[in-house]
Scaffold this active site. Structure first.
Site, PDB file in Angstrom:
ATOM      1  N   HIS A 160     -24.500   0.051  13.523  1.00 28.58           N
ATOM      2  CA  HIS A 160     -23.359   0.225  12.622  1.00 28.58           C
ATOM      3  C   HIS A 160     -23.284  -0.908  11.608  1.00 28.58           C
ATOM      4  CE1 HIS A 160     -21.088  -3.062  14.490  1.00 28.58           C
ATOM      5  NE2 HIS A 160     -21.494  -2.585  15.662  1.00 28.58           N
ATOM      6  N   GLU A 217     -21.345   1.619  22.758  1.00 25.17           N
ATOM      7  CA  GLU A 217     -21.606   0.212  23.032  1.00 25.17           C
ATOM      8  C   GLU A 217     -21.490  -0.123  24.515  1.00 25.17           C
ATOM      9  OE1 GLU A 217     -17.132  -1.709  22.435  1.00 25.17           O
ATOM     10  OE2 GLU A 217     -18.845  -2.530  21.375  1.00 25.17           O
TER      11      GLU A 217
END
Length: 248
Positions: free
Chosen positions: A22, A127
């Site tokens: 990201h 994550e």
């Protein structure tokens, strides 16, 4: 950066996976401002920072110029806000109004029209799990990111973040291998994955340790924000991993 995973090449029998971290987030900005963890603002599900949005615009422009945007058949993204914003910002359809802000866009991302690929969210590539880090409800996500398919996520609310301990590297790596096997069982030949630094790095390390020792060490280093690394899996690898996945 590009590398290959095992086995000789046979034309039209490969899968290319583009791994993307990201773009820069508000939590990254906070870490840079305050080295002392006690002084940092804690974000459960941070958004992209202004620098992150700039990285998204630049990456979209670069990938459009290279032709990659037209080749990608599928985008798989973590369901957290910063990955959703990165996914839609790079691969989603352009804004009709370049001054519009919302639905995962910001600052008028505007590029030539192309046939944008479907974007689906998966918990398998999110994550490292730890307490205090959570995603929004799926209803909220659908409202903010209507271009993303959330049908793979069964639970409305996030329960994964409630773990008492931070997820180990070994657990992240195991999740990464399971995710790669799922990708290899699909029909697409070129897939982009938008995820997080720890997940992507631990997945690559696990691939090297379990399946392909030829992957270079420099390919296993931490990802920068909005960095892309590409892997090619050839038919022998696809068959072997695909069969293993179906047995699980």
């Amino acid at each position: 950066m590009e590398t290959t995973a095992a086995a000789p090449y046979h034309s039209n029998q490969k899968l290319v996976i583009h791994l993307i971290r990201h773009a820069h987030g508000l939590h990254n900005l906070e870490s840079e401002r305050h080295r002392d963890p006690l002084k940092r603002i804690q974000y459960a599900d941070p958004e992209l920072s202004p620098l992150g949005w700039q990285q998204v615009r630049e990456q979209r422009k670069d990938l459009s110029a290279s032709g990659l945007l037209e080749r990608i058949e599928l985008v798989v993204t973590s369901p957290l806000t910063r990955t959703l914003q990165t996914s839609v910002g790079i691969f989603g359809s352009p804004l009709k109004d370049e001054n519009t802000v919302g639905n995962g866009y910001q600052n008028g991302i505007k590029t030539p029209i192309f046939n944008h690929p479907p974007i689906i969210a998966s918990e398998l590539c999110r994550e490292r799990l730890s307490k205090g880090r959570s995603r929004g409800s799926i209803s909220q996500c659908r409202s903010r990111f209507p271009q993303v398919d959330f049908s793979l996520i069964e639970r409305e609310d996030d329960i994964l973040w409630e773990a008492d301990e931070r997820e180990s590297n070994e657990s992240v790596a195991a999740k990464g291998i399971k995710f790669i096997k799922w990708l290899l069982a699909r029909k697409e030949k070129e897939i982009a994955v938008v995820s997080h630094g720890v997940f992507l790095q631990q997945t690559l390390i696990a691939l090297k340790n379990e399946f392909d020792s030829s992957i270079e060490k420099e390919f296993l280093t931490p990802f920068g924000n909005c960095e892309i690394r590409s892997l090619k899996f050839f038919r022998e690898s696809v068959v072997r991993l695909g069969q293993d996945y179906k047995k699980n």
